[in-house]
Scaffold this motif. Structure first.
Motif, PDB file in Angstrom:
ATOM      1  N   ILE A  52       0.366  -1.320  -0.320  1.00 25.72           N
ATOM      2  CA  ILE A  52       0.159  -0.165   0.630  1.00 25.72           C
ATOM      3  C   ILE A  52       1.060   1.624   0.062  1.00 25.72           C
ATOM      4  CG2 ILE A  52      -1.346   1.607   1.149  1.00 25.72           C
ATOM      5  CD1 ILE A  52      -2.670  -1.161   2.581  1.00 25.72           C
ATOM      6  N   PHE A  53       1.939   1.475   1.415  1.00 27.51           N
ATOM      7  CA  PHE A  53       2.923   2.177   0.872  1.00 27.51           C
ATOM      8  C   PHE A  53       3.893   2.365  -0.780  1.00 27.51           C
ATOM      9  CE2 PHE A  53       6.883   3.715   1.185  1.00 27.51           C
ATOM     10  CZ  PHE A  53       6.825   5.257   2.653  1.00 27.51           C
ATOM     11  N   ARG A  54       3.917   1.519  -1.187  1.00 36.96           N
ATOM     12  CA  ARG A  54       4.639   1.362  -2.600  1.00 36.96           C
ATOM     13  C   ARG A  54       3.190   2.086  -3.113  1.00 36.96           C
ATOM     14  NH1 ARG A  54       8.040  -3.229  -5.192  1.00 36.96           N
ATOM     15  NH2 ARG A  54       8.795  -2.511  -3.622  1.00 36.96           N
ATOM     16  N   MET A  55       2.455   2.096  -3.069  1.00 36.26           N
ATOM     17  CA  MET A  55       1.017   2.192  -4.062  1.00 36.26           C
ATOM     18  C   MET A  55       0.712   3.829  -3.909  1.00 36.26           C
ATOM     19  SD  MET A  55      -1.604  -0.532  -5.206  1.00 36.26           S
ATOM     20  CE  MET A  55      -1.249  -1.825  -4.421  1.00 36.26           C
ATOM     21  N   SER A  56       1.129   4.069  -2.819  1.00 32.96           N
ATOM     22  CA  SER A  56       0.414   5.332  -2.811  1.00 32.96           C
ATOM     23  C   SER A  56       1.704   6.760  -3.021  1.00 32.96           C
ATOM     24  CB  SER A  56       0.852   6.179  -0.652  1.00 32.96           C
ATOM     25  OG  SER A  56       1.981   5.478  -0.565  1.00 32.96           O
ATOM     26  N   LYS A  57       3.308   5.769  -2.695  1.00 29.63           N
ATOM     27  CA  LYS A  57       4.305   6.985  -3.426  1.00 29.63           C
ATOM     28  C   LYS A  57       4.013   7.184  -4.854  1.00 29.63           C
ATOM     29  CE  LYS A  57       6.621   7.896  -0.171  1.00 29.63           C
ATOM     30  NZ  LYS A  57       6.419   9.210   0.542  1.00 29.63           N
ATOM     31  N   LYS A  58       3.468   5.792  -5.850  1.00 26.19           N
ATOM     32  CA  LYS A  58       3.229   5.949  -6.843  1.00 26.19           C
ATOM     33  C   LYS A  58       2.680   7.022  -7.770  1.00 26.19           C
ATOM     34  CE  LYS A  58       4.352   1.255  -8.345  1.00 26.19           C
ATOM     35  NZ  LYS A  58       4.259  -0.333  -8.735  1.00 26.19           N
ATOM     36  N   ILE A  59       1.407   7.176  -6.550  1.00 22.48           N
ATOM     37  CA  ILE A  59       0.348   8.053  -6.854  1.00 22.48           C
ATOM     38  C   ILE A  59       0.958   9.197  -6.685  1.00 22.48           C
ATOM     39  CG2 ILE A  59      -2.043   8.468  -6.030  1.00 22.48           C
ATOM     40  CD1 ILE A  59      -2.614   5.716  -5.593  1.00 22.48           C
ATOM     41  N   GLU A  60       1.552   9.741  -5.137  1.00 24.02           N
ATOM     42  CA  GLU A  60       1.904  10.599  -5.370  1.00 24.02           C
ATOM     43  C   GLU A  60       2.850  10.891  -6.142  1.00 24.02           C
ATOM     44  OE1 GLU A  60       4.841  13.179  -1.901  1.00 24.02           O
ATOM     45  OE2 GLU A  60       4.133  10.902  -1.666  1.00 24.02           O
ATOM     46  N   GLU A  61       3.853  10.825  -7.391  1.00 18.76           N
ATOM     47  CA  GLU A  61       4.379  11.063  -8.119  1.00 18.76           C
ATOM     48  C   GLU A  61       3.328  11.936  -9.307  1.00 18.76           C
ATOM     49  OE1 GLU A  61       7.828   7.798  -8.973  1.00 18.76           O
ATOM     50  OE2 GLU A  61       8.115   7.759  -7.038  1.00 18.76           O
ATOM     51  N   LYS A  62       2.258  10.321  -9.354  1.00 18.20           N
ATOM     52  CA  LYS A  62       1.696  10.734 -10.945  1.00 18.20           C
ATOM     53  C   LYS A  62       0.840  11.955 -10.985  1.00 18.20           C
ATOM     54  CE  LYS A  62       1.127   6.308 -12.867  1.00 18.20           C
ATOM     55  NZ  LYS A  62       0.020   5.615 -13.176  1.00 18.20           N
TER      56      LYS A  62
END
Length: 67
Positions: A52-62
């Motif tokens: 979940i943390f990794r996905m949230s970081k990807k969303i933040e970068e997008k």
């Protein structure tokens, strides 16, 4: 950050495998088997939290790239 979370995921998966080897399938909820079961559950939760943390970081970068 991606390497760090990957290492933690691998360690949690290794703990799951280790704790599965400690389970006594004839009495799964007694003695050391209960400890192993709790360790498996905790490691599984850690993997989910890290994903979940990794996905949230990807969303933040997008989101940052779109602005």
């Amino acid at each position: 950050m991606k390497i760090f979370t990957s290492i933690l995921i691998v360690l949690a998966l290794a703990l799951i495998v280790f704790n599965v080897t400690l389970l006594d399938f004839s009495n799964p909820l007694q003695g050391n088997s209960m400890v192993a079961f709790v360790g498996i559950a905790a490691s599984f939760c850690a993997v989910l939290i890290l994903l979940i943390f990794r996905m949230s970081k990807k969303i933040e970068e997008k989101m940052r790239d779109n602005n």
